[in-house]
Motif scaffolding. Sequence first.
Motif, PDB file in Angstrom:
ATOM      1  N   LEU A   1       0.835  -1.232  -0.172  1.00 16.07           N
ATOM      2  CA  LEU A   1      -0.001   0.110  -0.136  1.00 16.07           C
ATOM      3  C   LEU A   1       0.926   1.214  -0.134  1.00 16.07           C
ATOM      4  CD1 LEU A   1      -2.758  -1.206   2.413  1.00 16.07           C
ATOM      5  CD2 LEU A   1      -2.964  -0.766  -0.004  1.00 16.07           C
ATOM      6  N   THR A   2       1.896   1.160   0.767  1.00 14.84           N
ATOM      7  CA  THR A   2       2.882   2.532   0.832  1.00 14.84           C
ATOM      8  C   THR A   2       3.382   2.736  -0.647  1.00 14.84           C
ATOM      9  OG1 THR A   2       3.238   2.072   2.812  1.00 14.84           O
ATOM     10  CG2 THR A   2       4.883   3.352   1.725  1.00 14.84           C
ATOM     11  N   GLU A   3       3.737   1.571  -1.439  1.00 18.07           N
ATOM     12  CA  GLU A   3       4.205   1.667  -2.655  1.00 18.07           C
ATOM     13  C   GLU A   3       3.142   2.226  -3.783  1.00 18.07           C
ATOM     14  OE1 GLU A   3       5.775   0.779  -6.656  1.00 18.07           O
ATOM     15  OE2 GLU A   3       4.192  -0.506  -5.918  1.00 18.07           O
ATOM     16  N   ARG A   4       1.823   2.099  -3.307  1.00 20.79           N
ATOM     17  CA  ARG A   4       0.855   2.656  -4.059  1.00 20.79           C
ATOM     18  C   ARG A   4       0.299   3.891  -3.639  1.00 20.79           C
ATOM     19  NH1 ARG A   4      -2.825  -1.282  -7.022  1.00 20.79           N
ATOM     20  NH2 ARG A   4      -1.330  -2.973  -7.843  1.00 20.79           N
ATOM     21  N   ASP A   5       0.917   4.641  -2.768  1.00 25.95           N
ATOM     22  CA  ASP A   5       0.810   6.070  -2.452  1.00 25.95           C
ATOM     23  C   ASP A   5      -0.169   6.066  -1.231  1.00 25.95           C
ATOM     24  OD1 ASP A   5       2.766   7.183  -4.298  1.00 25.95           O
ATOM     25  OD2 ASP A   5       1.287   7.091  -5.736  1.00 25.95           O
ATOM     26  N   PHE A   6      -0.523   5.068  -0.607  1.00 23.58           N
ATOM     27  CA  PHE A   6      -1.408   5.272   0.673  1.00 23.58           C
ATOM     28  C   PHE A   6      -0.592   5.285   1.629  1.00 23.58           C
ATOM     29  CE2 PHE A   6      -3.741   2.400  -2.043  1.00 23.58           C
ATOM     30  CZ  PHE A   6      -5.068   2.482  -1.924  1.00 23.58           C
ATOM     31  N   LEU A   7      -1.553   6.288   2.457  1.00 25.84           N
ATOM     32  CA  LEU A   7      -0.818   6.945   3.702  1.00 25.84           C
ATOM     33  C   LEU A   7      -1.298   6.087   4.985  1.00 25.84           C
ATOM     34  CD1 LEU A   7      -1.020  10.682   3.066  1.00 25.84           C
ATOM     35  CD2 LEU A   7       1.087   9.153   2.929  1.00 25.84           C
ATOM     36  N   GLU A   8      -0.808   5.764   5.885  1.00 26.96           N
ATOM     37  CA  GLU A   8      -1.131   5.143   7.219  1.00 26.96           C
ATOM     38  C   GLU A   8      -1.551   6.190   7.986  1.00 26.96           C
ATOM     39  OE1 GLU A   8      -0.893   0.908   9.796  1.00 26.96           O
ATOM     40  OE2 GLU A   8       0.967   2.018   8.963  1.00 26.96           O
ATOM     41  N   ILE A   9      -2.718   6.282   8.502  1.00 26.17           N
ATOM     42  CA  ILE A   9      -3.214   7.282   9.201  1.00 26.17           C
ATOM     43  C   ILE A   9      -4.010   6.659  10.418  1.00 26.17           C
ATOM     44  CG2 ILE A   9      -4.658   9.574   9.283  1.00 26.17           C
ATOM     45  CD1 ILE A   9      -4.343   9.759   6.380  1.00 26.17           C
ATOM     46  N   GLU A  10      -3.745   7.044  11.604  1.00 25.96           N
ATOM     47  CA  GLU A  10      -4.214   6.798  12.831  1.00 25.96           C
ATOM     48  C   GLU A  10      -5.490   7.460  12.946  1.00 25.96           C
ATOM     49  OE1 GLU A  10      -1.618   5.774  16.164  1.00 25.96           O
ATOM     50  OE2 GLU A  10      -0.207   6.539  14.911  1.00 25.96           O
ATOM     51  N   THR A  11      -6.747   6.703  13.466  1.00 30.69           N
ATOM     52  CA  THR A  11      -7.982   7.275  13.859  1.00 30.69           C
ATOM     53  C   THR A  11      -8.204   7.017  15.411  1.00 30.69           C
ATOM     54  OG1 THR A  11      -9.012   5.253  13.067  1.00 30.69           O
ATOM     55  CG2 THR A  11      -8.906   7.057  11.483  1.00 30.69           C
ATOM     56  N   PRO A  12      -8.948   7.916  15.858  1.00 26.40           N
ATOM     57  CA  PRO A  12      -9.035   7.783  17.427  1.00 26.40           C
ATOM     58  C   PRO A  12      -9.840   6.290  18.068  1.00 26.40           C
ATOM     59  CG  PRO A  12     -10.298   9.570  16.682  1.00 26.40           C
ATOM     60  CD  PRO A  12      -9.862   8.979  15.499  1.00 26.40           C
ATOM     61  N   SER A  13      -9.565   5.936  19.234  1.00 23.63           N
ATOM     62  CA  SER A  13     -10.063   4.874  20.012  1.00 23.63           C
ATOM     63  C   SER A  13     -11.036   5.354  20.876  1.00 23.63           C
ATOM     64  CB  SER A  13      -8.979   4.149  20.611  1.00 23.63           C
ATOM     65  OG  SER A  13      -8.251   3.392  19.800  1.00 23.63           O
ATOM     66  N   LEU A  14     -10.793   6.738  21.355  1.00 21.87           N
ATOM     67  CA  LEU A  14     -11.772   7.148  22.225  1.00 21.87           C
ATOM     68  C   LEU A  14     -12.731   8.092  21.527  1.00 21.87           C
ATOM     69  CD1 LEU A  14      -9.524   8.118  25.131  1.00 21.87           C
ATOM     70  CD2 LEU A  14     -10.991   6.275  24.976  1.00 21.87           C
ATOM     71  N   THR A  15     -13.985   7.871  21.135  1.00 25.97           N
ATOM     72  CA  THR A  15     -14.773   8.305  20.186  1.00 25.97           C
ATOM     73  C   THR A  15     -16.257   8.340  20.529  1.00 25.97           C
ATOM     74  OG1 THR A  15     -15.195   8.696  17.842  1.00 25.97           O
ATOM     75  CG2 THR A  15     -14.419   6.436  18.672  1.00 25.97           C
ATOM     76  N   ARG A  16     -16.799   8.715  19.421  1.00 26.22           N
ATOM     77  CA  ARG A  16     -18.364   8.567  19.718  1.00 26.22           C
ATOM     78  C   ARG A  16     -18.847   7.340  19.132  1.00 26.22           C
ATOM     79  NH1 ARG A  16     -22.230  13.308  19.962  1.00 26.22           N
ATOM     80  NH2 ARG A  16     -24.253  12.340  20.421  1.00 26.22           N
ATOM     81  N   SER A  17     -19.901   6.735  19.711  1.00 26.89           N
ATOM     82  CA  SER A  17     -20.538   5.549  19.309  1.00 26.89           C
ATOM     83  C   SER A  17     -20.448   5.498  17.831  1.00 26.89           C
ATOM     84  CB  SER A  17     -22.045   5.623  19.803  1.00 26.89           C
ATOM     85  OG  SER A  17     -22.862   4.560  19.303  1.00 26.89           O
ATOM     86  N   THR A  18     -20.362   4.524  16.917  1.00 29.44           N
ATOM     87  CA  THR A  18     -20.266   4.232  15.579  1.00 29.44           C
ATOM     88  C   THR A  18     -21.419   3.288  15.065  1.00 29.44           C
ATOM     89  OG1 THR A  18     -18.365   2.654  15.819  1.00 29.44           O
ATOM     90  CG2 THR A  18     -18.052   4.974  15.163  1.00 29.44           C
ATOM     91  N   PRO A  19     -21.913   3.359  14.048  1.00 27.64           N
ATOM     92  CA  PRO A  19     -23.043   2.711  13.842  1.00 27.64           C
ATOM     93  C   PRO A  19     -22.821   1.406  13.162  1.00 27.64           C
ATOM     94  CG  PRO A  19     -22.617   4.107  11.995  1.00 27.64           C
ATOM     95  CD  PRO A  19     -21.420   4.167  12.906  1.00 27.64           C
ATOM     96  N   GLU A  20     -21.930   0.437  13.410  1.00 24.43           N
ATOM     97  CA  GLU A  20     -21.760  -0.718  12.978  1.00 24.43           C
ATOM     98  C   GLU A  20     -23.038  -2.074  13.300  1.00 24.43           C
ATOM     99  OE1 GLU A  20     -19.495   0.952  12.885  1.00 24.43           O
ATOM    100  OE2 GLU A  20     -18.209   0.889  11.236  1.00 24.43           O
ATOM    101  N   GLY A  21     -23.797  -1.744  14.451  1.00 26.07           N
ATOM    102  CA  GLY A  21     -24.766  -2.328  14.745  1.00 26.07           C
ATOM    103  C   GLY A  21     -24.447  -3.218  15.862  1.00 26.07           C
ATOM    104  N   ALA A  22     -23.013  -3.529  16.238  1.00 28.95           N
ATOM    105  CA  ALA A  22     -23.088  -4.229  17.494  1.00 28.95           C
ATOM    106  C   ALA A  22     -23.071  -3.048  18.917  1.00 28.95           C
ATOM    107  CB  ALA A  22     -21.672  -4.975  17.358  1.00 28.95           C
ATOM    108  N   ARG A  23     -23.003  -3.734  19.839  1.00 31.31           N
ATOM    109  CA  ARG A  23     -22.790  -2.990  21.108  1.00 31.31           C
ATOM    110  C   ARG A  23     -21.599  -2.393  21.072  1.00 31.31           C
ATOM    111  NH1 ARG A  23     -25.070  -7.317  23.535  1.00 31.31           N
ATOM    112  NH2 ARG A  23     -27.205  -7.066  24.178  1.00 31.31           N
ATOM    113  N   ASP A  24     -21.465  -0.969  21.647  1.00 31.83           N
ATOM    114  CA  ASP A  24     -20.166  -0.319  21.862  1.00 31.83           C
ATOM    115  C   ASP A  24     -19.926  -0.495  23.205  1.00 31.83           C
ATOM    116  OD1 ASP A  24     -20.109   1.632  19.245  1.00 31.83           O
ATOM    117  OD2 ASP A  24     -21.679   2.663  20.440  1.00 31.83           O
TER     118      ASP A  24
END
Lengths: 605, 605
Positions: free
Chosen positions: A163-186
């Motif tokens: 992925l790096t060779e294909r110009d993708f950037l690895e970017i960190e997203t937060p672990s402490l956040t707001r409930s997300t809507p995947e449908g399981a319990r948070d």
Amino acid sequence: MRTPRPNRYRDAWSGDLTAARADEQVRVAGWVHRRRDHGGLIFIDLRDRSGIVQLTFHPDRAPEAHRLAHSLRSEHVLTAVGTVTRRDAENVNPNIPTGEIEVTVDELIVHASAETPPFPIDEDGPVNEELRLRHRALDLRRAGMQEAIKLRHVVTQTMRAVLTERDFLEIETPSLTRSTPEGARDYLVPARIEPGSFYALPQSPQLFKQLLMIGGFERYFQIARCFRDEDSRADRQPEFTQLDLEMSFVDEDDVIETMEAVMSAVFAAGGLEAAPAPWPRMSYDEAMLRFGSDRPDTRFGLEISELGPLFEGTAFKVFAGALASGGVIRGLNAGARELPRRELDALTELARQHGAKGLVWAFVQEDGTWRSPVAKALSAEEIAAVTGALEGKPGDLLLIVADRAAIAAQALGALRLELADRFGLVPEGRHDILWVVDFPMFEQGDDGAWNALHHPFTAPTGDLSDPGSLRSRAYDLVLDGSEIGGGSIRISTPEVQQQVLAILGIDADEAQARFGFLLDALKYGAPPHGGIAMGIDRIVALLAGRETIRDAMAFPKAASGTDPLTGAPAPVDEAQLRDVGLGVAPEVKAQQAARAAGAAAPSTS
Amino acid sequence: MRTPRPNRYRDAWSGDLTAARADEQVRVAGWVHRRRDHGGLIFIDLRDRSGIVQLTFHPDRAPEAHRLAHSLRSEHVLTAVGTVTRRDAENVNPNIPTGEIEVTVDELIVHASAETPPFPIDEDGPVNEELRLRHRALDLRRAGMQEAIKLRHVVTQTMRAVLTERDFLEIETPSLTRSTPEGARDYLVPARIEPGSFYALPQSPQLFKQLLMIGGFERYFQIARCFRDEDSRADRQPEFTQLDLEMSFVDEDDVIETMEAVMSAVFAAGGLEAAPAPWPRMSYDEAMLRFGSDRPDTRFGLEISELGPLFEGTAFKVFAGALASGGVIRGLNAGARELPRRELDALTELARQHGAKGLVWAFVQEDGTWRSPVAKALSAEEIAAVTGALEGKPGDLLLIVADRAAIAAQALGALRLELADRFGLVPEGRHDILWVVDFPMFEQGDDGAWNALHHPFTAPTGDLSDPGSLRSRAYDLVLDGSEIGGGSIRISTPEVQQQVLAILGIDADEAQARFGFLLDALKYGAPPHGGIAMGIDRIVALLAGRETIRDAMAFPKAASGTDPLTGAPAPVDEAQLRDVGLGVAPEVKAQQAARAAGAAAPSTS
């Protein structure tokens, strides 16, 4: 491995020592894998991460080291200084890379002793899993876990490299956040800065990666930790790891091509031989019909056939009734199987567990007639037609389900897998990989409500006024009948996003409260974008040939969600809870107190 | 960048288009960075991740595209098909790589429109941070954030590459675990599987990486998310990211050499010019004496000197008293500074904020005497001796603190930094990196209790029966006066570990309850091991020249710990709390209700 920086502990890896280094003096370090005493000599198999080498202690040559070696037991930790020595021809061990040599020890330094391990480290046989998890450091020393964890490193670094060779950037997203809507319990995290309020741990970085696309990064990936508080079932973990990626200005083909490049490299690095990409794509409808599953295992036959048209106007009430109520009749040919009545009953029970009202079984006899509970209820023409459609030969077992389409698919799909397992139908070393595409956008619950088959940010195709007809721009990657990843092209305009949320019964206020930050961002120029997420734990387990993802993780929870190693989860001080504005519910506190009292009370048994 | 896979959106990156591709037809995609209308033509600066290219719309050549271009506003999203055209000499823009060409557009496709952004995207000037965080997707489009996030990718991939090449394995450790002993508050995660019980988020992977060493992996690293619920101060975040590593069969030199290799590569990749490794090592005592800090900024002078011996038998009661009570007298030469009384008072106040009872200031006069509030209290010999020791020249400002050693160091250390900032003493582009070593193992609190200066798993050197005399085998890496990482050789036997815990007042029961799994594992043969953790957020911020680690993270929390983007933390449904056996404390609930009522009440203003 790279030669270690020489220090007082070692100047060579055990596994690197071969006859090419005969007569060299070396310093090696590691654990006592095995010890044997023979003819006054002491032989130690010394293990480090690189492998195993034999140390030999001679009482005459090195009396001090020999004396000290008497104290060595399994898993003691040591440094040995000695000379690489060719073994006599009869003592060569062809099973290990260092088997042509041994190290004749001059000096021995013992760094640590070890109590007797609760299970053997020098063999990889089955051990009670609770015990393995409780003593995980010891379990990790065993060859199988060493290999799995090394493989996991190779898998993730390969993903990053492609992925790096294909110009993708690895970017960190937060672990402490707001409930997300995947449908399981948070999982919730109480916030001390606002007592009574909570962060949520992310079920996936879905919304954040869409924000990164709106933020112009165009090619993002992350090896991301995800959290879902699901009831323990199958082979799930409370926290798991995904390769998560997203791309802008792309269609399905672009994401699929990218992931084919990534996974081809991963398979090559992991030693799995799959067909070269591009990989086949199968529609959801075809997968459900032919294999009874949206993650079809195509490594063996036993494909399902539609039999309904053969039974138009049938006198058999069960089949006629199924067709009349909009259902289907489907079947498969299980091949020539000798199954006693007891096992046929077990298959019927399996079909029932998957919702089917029953299972029709039939053995094709030499004369083309059936031995079957329903043989008398069917006409000779119907029996001949079904036998023909399923290509039944004498001795073959035919299995038929008449039910709602989804139930028939699920029941026959489960029967396929059970029979493949029971009769070993998967060819050794065969791996099949394919994409499943053209999913329905929504499925209708029994209450008439629409649910998203993937998630509410998946782009639909078709007429939004007819939810049942919509397809989604989603794609799942299936390896050997396991879904190892899935993704979609996303909705990139606020209007369509709001329409889809409305179909799901999420009104504007609720949408704003739950995903307002995404809806707001969509107003400021979102590019067309899509992505995918791959289940790293499952991929590593499949590559390592392990049954459970727990064996692909260094420190998993037990299937129950508890951690036998650390004892988590555990009660905390009341003061800690007061800090975050919470208290244990009175009835729970009473239960905890009762347990504590029970534990403290003298045993009456 | 690599040529994108051609699709209906683009077949080239904007930033790649140069005169070498003149007359080629290209398809580019991105955002409207700026628009100018001139002489009937429309000029659009099109921005994608690779850079910016000018699109030109001619009314005659492409009337349809020209007409559509009238609707384009900042941040609209589009694809343009056209011909790469050399600009006339007078229109060449030497400031951008694509400045010699433009794309003469034949076809325009608008993918999305955009509302007017709440702050300008096409310039990187200061914007209210709350606004930036709330509209983070837009903020991320700006050049400064794009660069910082790309740099972060380069930094982490460089770390991974160096370590992988050196046989380190990246191994994931759990996020849902048991409370770890770093000393900050843990974030708790209520467990539904055992209501009233909690996981804790890890403050670091410390115990797990030690288990990995006991587990035989020998070389481990991880780019690890860590969580500390600290009171918001300075530039901390509730969650942050470390490069965490651990090695077996090593001493300090091995870990230091490894990290010098990693960070040299990171600096090279990030364009920071530091001295070549090996980097200097300074003892903790020397750092505290000369720079008043265990993270000395050596890029400028103003070093601190010990002046106590010059005042033996002094008549000045303040100094005599300090010495008599075991304190020190230390000072520094601030150089020739014209400071009005008001600013001298501010320096005194700064010293007081760091615990000092006061600050002595003195200007050296032409005749060698002092202009100073204490001039009359000191003898001419004392004044001459101090002036000589601090190399004072006429006009120089001398600053002196008499206090307990730790206080004097801290106060003078703070004054050094304040003066360097006030007078711009740090040479532009200079970067100093060094190790601080030989830390005390423990420090004694006012209550007489011993605390670990690093953490309780750090190996001590010296006599365990005399805690105050012990040094630890710890090392911190300091760049430009910021601690960017730190680590130690660890305790590898259960006996020493238990002795150290006992000195810290942690008895065997508590030790077993908190770290029992480590103590148990140490019994089964732990190798000598040590490691280090580096603060990635800080390193990226320093490399990117940003003031705060928030500018080195894609989605940081505000300094308060809240997230203006998602609104986290937020209240949750009571049902969710019941599932985990908790309730909001009644007084907190009352506060929440009052706030909600206030928000709902009609405004009276």
